[in-house]
Design a protein around this motif. Structure first.
Motif, mmCIF file in Angstrom:
data_model
loop_
_atom_site.group_PDB
_atom_site.id
_atom_site.type_symbol
_atom_site.label_atom_id
_atom_site.label_comp_id
_atom_site.label_asym_id
_atom_site.label_seq_id
_atom_site.Cartn_x
_atom_site.Cartn_y
_atom_site.Cartn_z
ATOM 1 N N LEU A 37 0.805 -1.131 -0.035
ATOM 2 C CA LEU A 37 0.137 0.022 0.168
ATOM 3 C C LEU A 37 0.796 1.131 0.141
ATOM 4 C CD1 LEU A 37 -2.715 -1.105 2.342
ATOM 5 C CD2 LEU A 37 -3.218 -0.741 0.163
ATOM 6 N N THR A 38 1.963 1.076 0.788
ATOM 7 C CA THR A 38 2.677 2.667 1.031
ATOM 8 C C THR A 38 3.427 2.626 -0.504
ATOM 9 O OG1 THR A 38 3.194 1.711 3.135
ATOM 10 C CG2 THR A 38 4.558 3.559 2.160
ATOM 11 N N LEU A 39 4.072 1.925 -1.086
ATOM 12 C CA LEU A 39 4.528 1.945 -2.443
ATOM 13 C C LEU A 39 3.639 2.440 -3.601
ATOM 14 C CD1 LEU A 39 7.156 1.693 -4.033
ATOM 15 C CD2 LEU A 39 6.319 -0.687 -4.541
ATOM 16 N N LEU A 40 2.391 1.698 -3.381
ATOM 17 C CA LEU A 40 1.220 2.331 -4.495
ATOM 18 C C LEU A 40 1.022 3.663 -4.198
ATOM 19 C CD1 LEU A 40 -0.270 0.833 -6.725
ATOM 20 C CD2 LEU A 40 -2.114 0.052 -5.038
ATOM 21 N N ALA A 41 0.654 4.059 -3.140
ATOM 22 C CA ALA A 41 0.449 5.416 -2.677
ATOM 23 C C ALA A 41 1.610 6.511 -3.176
ATOM 24 C CB ALA A 41 0.257 5.584 -1.079
ATOM 25 N N GLU A 42 2.892 6.097 -2.912
ATOM 26 C CA GLU A 42 3.894 6.651 -3.430
ATOM 27 C C GLU A 42 3.692 7.073 -4.955
ATOM 28 O OE1 GLU A 42 7.431 5.063 -1.877
ATOM 29 O OE2 GLU A 42 7.051 5.557 0.186
ATOM 30 N N GLU A 43 3.549 6.052 -5.511
ATOM 31 C CA GLU A 43 3.404 5.829 -7.010
ATOM 32 C C GLU A 43 2.197 6.709 -7.529
ATOM 33 O OE1 GLU A 43 4.969 4.582 -10.842
ATOM 34 O OE2 GLU A 43 5.703 4.222 -8.951
ATOM 35 N N MET A 44 0.930 6.577 -6.918
ATOM 36 C CA MET A 44 0.029 7.483 -7.377
ATOM 37 C C MET A 44 0.182 8.975 -6.897
ATOM 38 S SD MET A 44 -1.883 4.913 -8.785
ATOM 39 C CE MET A 44 -3.268 6.202 -9.229
ATOM 40 N N GLU A 46 2.366 10.716 -7.558
ATOM 41 C CA GLU A 46 3.203 11.382 -8.877
ATOM 42 C C GLU A 46 2.182 11.598 -9.901
ATOM 43 O OE1 GLU A 46 6.437 8.897 -9.840
ATOM 44 O OE2 GLU A 46 7.329 8.823 -7.780
ATOM 45 N N LYS A 47 1.048 11.095 -9.808
ATOM 46 C CA LYS A 47 0.115 11.387 -11.008
ATOM 47 C C LYS A 47 -0.768 12.602 -10.651
ATOM 48 C CE LYS A 47 0.367 6.604 -12.559
ATOM 49 N NZ LYS A 47 -0.531 5.616 -12.940
ATOM 50 N N GLU A 48 -1.328 13.214 -11.494
ATOM 51 C CA GLU A 48 -2.197 14.326 -11.449
ATOM 52 C C GLU A 48 -3.538 13.900 -10.946
ATOM 53 O OE1 GLU A 48 -4.275 17.675 -14.196
ATOM 54 O OE2 GLU A 48 -2.525 16.998 -14.954
ATOM 55 N N GLY A 49 -4.087 14.492 -10.081
ATOM 56 C CA GLY A 49 -5.223 14.230 -9.523
ATOM 57 C C GLY A 49 -5.257 13.469 -8.101
ATOM 58 N N PHE A 50 -3.985 12.928 -7.781
ATOM 59 C CA PHE A 50 -3.725 11.850 -6.773
ATOM 60 C C PHE A 50 -2.515 12.592 -5.659
ATOM 61 C CE2 PHE A 50 -4.772 9.168 -10.268
ATOM 62 C CZ PHE A 50 -6.069 8.738 -9.777
ATOM 63 N N GLU A 51 -2.397 13.630 -5.704
ATOM 64 C CA GLU A 51 -1.322 14.343 -5.094
ATOM 65 C C GLU A 51 -1.356 14.104 -3.450
ATOM 66 O OE1 GLU A 51 -3.091 16.184 -7.515
ATOM 67 O OE2 GLU A 51 -1.802 16.549 -8.986
ATOM 68 N N THR A 52 -2.649 14.020 -2.890
ATOM 69 C CA THR A 52 -2.934 13.939 -1.536
ATOM 70 C C THR A 52 -3.407 12.572 -1.150
ATOM 71 O OG1 THR A 52 -5.257 14.737 -1.667
ATOM 72 C CG2 THR A 52 -3.612 16.349 -1.115
ATOM 73 N N ILE A 53 -3.656 11.468 -1.954
ATOM 74 C CA ILE A 53 -3.737 10.113 -1.733
ATOM 75 C C ILE A 53 -2.984 9.406 -0.700
ATOM 76 C CG2 ILE A 53 -2.734 8.950 -3.450
ATOM 77 C CD1 ILE A 53 -5.424 7.568 -3.869
ATOM 78 N N ASN A 54 -3.595 8.618 0.434
ATOM 79 C CA ASN A 54 -2.595 8.014 1.094
ATOM 80 C C ASN A 54 -3.177 6.382 1.187
ATOM 81 O OD1 ASN A 54 -5.221 7.497 2.774
ATOM 82 N ND2 ASN A 54 -4.916 9.483 3.643
ATOM 83 N N ARG A 55 -2.123 5.752 1.907
ATOM 84 C CA ARG A 55 -2.550 4.112 1.909
ATOM 85 C C ARG A 55 -3.844 4.003 2.479
ATOM 86 N NH1 ARG A 55 -2.057 1.812 6.590
ATOM 87 N NH2 ARG A 55 -1.224 -0.178 5.812
ATOM 88 N N GLU A 56 -4.386 4.537 3.228
ATOM 89 C CA GLU A 56 -5.664 3.930 3.817
ATOM 90 C C GLU A 56 -6.741 4.438 2.655
ATOM 91 O OE1 GLU A 56 -8.558 2.255 6.554
ATOM 92 O OE2 GLU A 56 -6.341 2.309 6.150
#
Length: 70
Positions: A37-44, A46-56
């Protein structure tokens, strides 16, 4: 017709949720066996529209998608 409900409005669209699920289904980065989850959150992030997404948030989206599959 239902009345509007109280609470925070949805932050991510269905299309964005599909993008998260699709990313989780791809091959993980070099040197990794699988997505976490943490790695997926870091990857996302970097994409536009996901700047504040977190692992939860990602966990909940993936959990809901799994439930929808039956």
């Amino acid at each position: 017709m239902e009345k509007p409900r109280s609470g925070q409005p949805k932050k991510y669209t269905e299309r964005q949720k599909v993008e998260i699920i699709a990313q989780a289904c791809t091959k993980p980065p070099a040197g990794r066996k699988r997505w976490v989850l943490t790695l997926l959150a870091e990857e996302m992030r970097e994409k536009e529209g996901f700047e504040t997404i977190n692992r939860e948030t990602i966990r909940l989206i993936l959990k809901k998608a799994k439930q929808d599959l039956g």
